[in-house]
Design an enzyme around this catalytic site. Structure first.
Site, PDB file in Angstrom:
ATOM      1  N   ASP A  59      11.495   6.524  13.324  1.00  0.00           N
ATOM      2  CA  ASP A  59      11.905   6.934  11.982  1.00  0.00           C
ATOM      3  C   ASP A  59      12.090   8.441  11.867  1.00  0.00           C
ATOM      4  OD1 ASP A  59       9.194   7.458  12.277  1.00  0.00           O
ATOM      5  OD2 ASP A  59       8.540   6.067  10.737  1.00  0.00           O
ATOM      6  N   ASP A  84      -1.622   2.166   4.149  1.00  0.00           N
ATOM      7  CA  ASP A  84      -1.250   0.991   3.350  1.00  0.00           C
ATOM      8  C   ASP A  84      -0.738  -0.157   4.231  1.00  0.00           C
ATOM      9  OD1 ASP A  84       1.240   1.925   4.111  1.00  0.00           O
ATOM     10  OD2 ASP A  84       2.029   2.201   2.074  1.00  0.00           O
ATOM     11  N   HIS A  88       1.542  -0.013   6.698  1.00  0.00           N
ATOM     12  CA  HIS A  88       2.946  -0.010   7.134  1.00  0.00           C
ATOM     13  C   HIS A  88       3.090   0.356   8.612  1.00  0.00           C
ATOM     14  CE1 HIS A  88       3.075   4.429   5.872  1.00  0.00           C
ATOM     15  NE2 HIS A  88       3.439   4.460   7.142  1.00  0.00           N
ATOM     16  N   GLU A 119       7.429   0.133   4.273  1.00  0.00           N
ATOM     17  CA  GLU A 119       6.409   0.142   3.230  1.00  0.00           C
ATOM     18  C   GLU A 119       6.147  -1.273   2.713  1.00  0.00           C
ATOM     19  OE1 GLU A 119       4.757   2.637   2.961  1.00  0.00           O
ATOM     20  OE2 GLU A 119       5.803   4.476   2.398  1.00  0.00           O
TER      21      GLU A 119
HETATM   22  C1  GLP Z   1       3.967   7.765   9.061  1.00  0.00           C
HETATM   23  C2  GLP Z   1       4.837   7.244  10.199  1.00  0.00           C
HETATM   24  C3  GLP Z   1       4.164   6.071  10.911  1.00  0.00           C
HETATM   25  C4  GLP Z   1       2.733   6.431  11.269  1.00  0.00           C
HETATM   26  C5  GLP Z   1       1.964   6.743  10.011  1.00  0.00           C
HETATM   27  C6  GLP Z   1       0.514   7.078  10.263  1.00  0.00           C
HETATM   28  O1  GLP Z   1       4.077   6.997   7.932  1.00  0.00           O
HETATM   29  N1  GLP Z   1       6.101   6.837   9.730  1.00  0.00           N
HETATM   30  O2  GLP Z   1       4.913   5.741  12.059  1.00  0.00           O
HETATM   31  O3  GLP Z   1       2.140   5.347  11.941  1.00  0.00           O
HETATM   32  O4  GLP Z   1       2.589   7.877   9.389  1.00  0.00           O
HETATM   33  O5  GLP Z   1       0.373   8.405  10.661  1.00  0.00           O
HETATM   34  P1  GLP Z   1      -0.940   9.030  11.244  1.00  0.00           P
HETATM   35  O6  GLP Z   1      -0.997   8.621  12.678  1.00  0.00           O
HETATM   36  O7  GLP Z   1      -0.769  10.514  11.091  1.00  0.00           O
HETATM   37  O8  GLP Z   1      -2.074   8.490  10.460  1.00  0.00           O
END
Ligand code: GLP
Length: 260
Positions: A67, A136, A138, A143
């Site tokens: 993404d 959440d 995702h 989402e």
């Molecule tokens: C973002 C990314 C996800 C990732 C999530 C959690 O939303 N799009 O791919 O898994 O953050 O991030 P973190 O690893 O910093 O908790």
């Protein structure tokens, strides 16, 4: 889903890196799906060290990132382009032309998303998809409420995600509201998935993903439908799993497994 609980985030990252290395050593031209976020940083560091030591080679690897924020140019320090180059690509021997990251500045997003999906197919599909999980539940930026068959598309971020990610920006208003993200359906087509999660703020999302019902309200739960998903956790992220002891028992009973 196979659940592997390690005592620390370092051990979790190391175990996941060994898994990635095994796949690359068996298939040097593998197609990797890459994730951003704080969670895979340890994994990327391990892989970079292994690459320097000649234990793994990225010269024939192709990558596709999950993404990107809409509106951030590749030079923006919070763009996922910037993140990937700083934290991973510049530390391994991957050819730049083999790297794919969704564009946050496309003039025609729908055409770009179709191109991205086609490009994955042209490259033979994703062999191994690396994933984190949002608080959440995702995966990528799918989402709650995202279709479990969704494809790469423009997605509006949910408030908890904007709150979580505001820590990287000067203030909440700077966090982009839209992202381009691979869909849940795109992710489920990867031949293998590795999801990493650490920290107690992920414990609820992890238990919903692994032990809750398959629901679009926790898009990571769709991985229950995937035939080859490994979930690497540290102790804190595993803290709310009801069958935690059973997962450890399974790992201990594998032939040649180290005792935990
Ligand atoms: C973002 C990314 C996800 C990732 C999530 C959690 O939303 N799009 O791919 O898994 O953050 O991030 P973190 O690893 O910093 O908790």
């Amino acid at each position: 889903m196979e659940v592997i609980v390690e005592q620390t985030v370092e051990a979790m990252s190391r175990a996941a890196a060994l898994e990635v290395a095994e796949i690359l050593n068996a298939k040097p031209n593998a197609v990797l799906g890459m994730a951003t976020g704080t969670t895979p940083l340890g994994l990327y560091k391990e892989l970079a060290q292994m690459c320097r030591r000649g234990e793994v080679d990225f010269s024939h690897v192709t990558t596709f990132n999950l993404d990107e924020y809409v509106g951030l140019p590749v030079t923006h320090p919070q763009s996922f382009h910037y993140f990937m180059h700083e934290n991973f690509f510049k530390h391994v021997n991957i050819p730049l032309e083999n790297i794919h990251i969704p564009s946050g500045t496309a003039s025609n997003y729908r055409a770009f998303c179709d191109w991205y999906e086609n490009r994955i197919k042209e490259c033979g599909g994703i062999d191994l998809q690396i994933l984190g999980i949002g608080s959440d539940g995702h995966i990528a930026f799918n989402e709650p409420g995202s279709s479990l068959s969704s494809r790469t598309r423009l997605k509006t971020l949910a408030k908890p995600t904007i709150d979580d990610n505001s820590r990287f920006f000067n203030n909440r208003d700077e966090v982009p509201i839209y992202a381009i993200t691979m869909g849940v359906g795109t992710i489920l087509e990867a031949r293998k998935c590795l999801l990493l999660a650490n920290g107690k703020n992920k414990a609820d999302a992890v238990s919903a993903m692994v032990e809750g019902p398959v629901t679009s309200m926790i898009t990571a739960s769709a991985l229950q439908l995937h035939e080859d998903t490994k979930v690497f956790l540290d102790e804190s992220a595993a803290g709310k799993l009801k069958m935690r002891d059973y997962y450890t028992w399974i790992q201990n009973k594998k032939p040649g497994a180290p005792q935990r």
